[in-house]
Scaffold this active site. Sequence first.
Site, short mmCIF file in Angstrom:
data_model
loop_
_atom_site.label_atom_id
_atom_site.label_comp_id
_atom_site.label_asym_id
_atom_site.label_seq_id
_atom_site.Cartn_x
_atom_site.Cartn_y
_atom_site.Cartn_z
N LYS A 191 -4.16 3.75 1.66
CA LYS A 191 -4.76 5.19 2.04
C LYS A 191 -6.23 4.87 2.41
CE LYS A 191 -3.55 7.46 -1.60
NZ LYS A 191 -2.68 6.49 -1.85
N SER A 192 -6.90 4.30 1.49
CA SER A 192 -8.35 3.89 1.77
C SER A 192 -8.65 2.84 2.61
CB SER A 192 -9.01 3.61 0.32
OG SER A 192 -8.94 4.69 -0.53
N ASP A 248 -11.59 10.95 1.92
CA ASP A 248 -10.77 10.10 0.67
C ASP A 248 -10.74 10.92 -0.48
OD1 ASP A 248 -9.50 7.62 0.12
OD2 ASP A 248 -11.35 7.07 -0.79
N GLU A 249 -9.47 10.40 -1.26
CA GLU A 249 -9.16 11.31 -2.43
C GLU A 249 -8.89 12.57 -2.54
OE1 GLU A 249 -8.14 9.41 -4.54
OE2 GLU A 249 -8.97 7.52 -4.33
N GLN A 278 -6.87 14.93 -2.82
CA GLN A 278 -6.06 15.70 -3.86
C GLN A 278 -7.15 16.39 -4.80
OE1 GLN A 278 -5.96 12.49 -3.85
NE2 GLN A 278 -6.68 11.40 -5.73
N CYS A 281 9.30 4.07 -8.28
CA CYS A 281 10.24 4.95 -7.81
C CYS A 281 10.72 5.86 -8.72
CB CYS A 281 11.26 4.06 -7.26
SG CYS A 281 12.51 3.32 -8.71
N CYS A 288 10.57 -2.70 -8.50
CA CYS A 288 11.77 -2.93 -8.36
C CYS A 288 12.35 -3.01 -6.89
CB CYS A 288 12.50 -2.02 -8.94
SG CYS A 288 12.96 -0.28 -8.04
N CYS A 313 7.94 0.18 -5.21
CA CYS A 313 8.00 0.06 -6.65
C CYS A 313 8.26 -1.35 -7.07
CB CYS A 313 9.04 0.82 -7.33
SG CYS A 313 9.23 1.01 -9.00
#
Length: 201
Positions: A15-16, A87-88, A90, A183, A147, A145
């Site tokens: 994102k950044s 940015d950020e 949220q 995940c 995995c 993830c």
Amino acid sequence: MAKLYFRYGAMNSGKSTALIQVAHNYEERGMSVVLIKPMIDTKGSDTVVSRIGVSRTVDLLVPTDMDIYEEIEKINSKTPISCVLADEAQFFTPKQAEELFRVAVTLNIPVICYGLRSDFQMKGFPGSTRLLELAHSIEELKTICFCGKKAMINARMVNGEYVFEGAQVAIDGEASVEYRSVCPECYFRLKAEHLKNKKAQ
């Protein structure tokens, strides 16, 4: 009419890095951008920091009581803005998310917000929830993830141990806090192991 964009993804989804690249693209064409981020995000202080090593100083650190629309309107009256990059996102309040929407609609300035959709307990951040309700365009930035499956959840670690209780906001890298993008399957497995160990103590 300009649009409000919300680009979300788990940690390590770029994102950044994407934000810094978009800023570069605008400026390479002689356009003016304004980078903002919430003051509550103390990681990097007044800088957008990408995990791959690129960084950039923000133009506006936003406390929770700031009217973003008013601040952008002031800047735009002196130097016309081609794009606002956040940015950020949220960590903005729902009211500030509405102010960013108003910047796009009323000032006709595109606003591109990057942030997390939900926290380490899979609960939506209030700012992100409002952005999801208002944004003209919503895009998921993907990562994997450990995995190999698609990561959707930000698992919190404190002192190297996964935790599933605590305050919604704990900044990565502070007070021995780390996050891992996982995940859903791995998240529930880690949570079950955590609860099993807790009962055994």
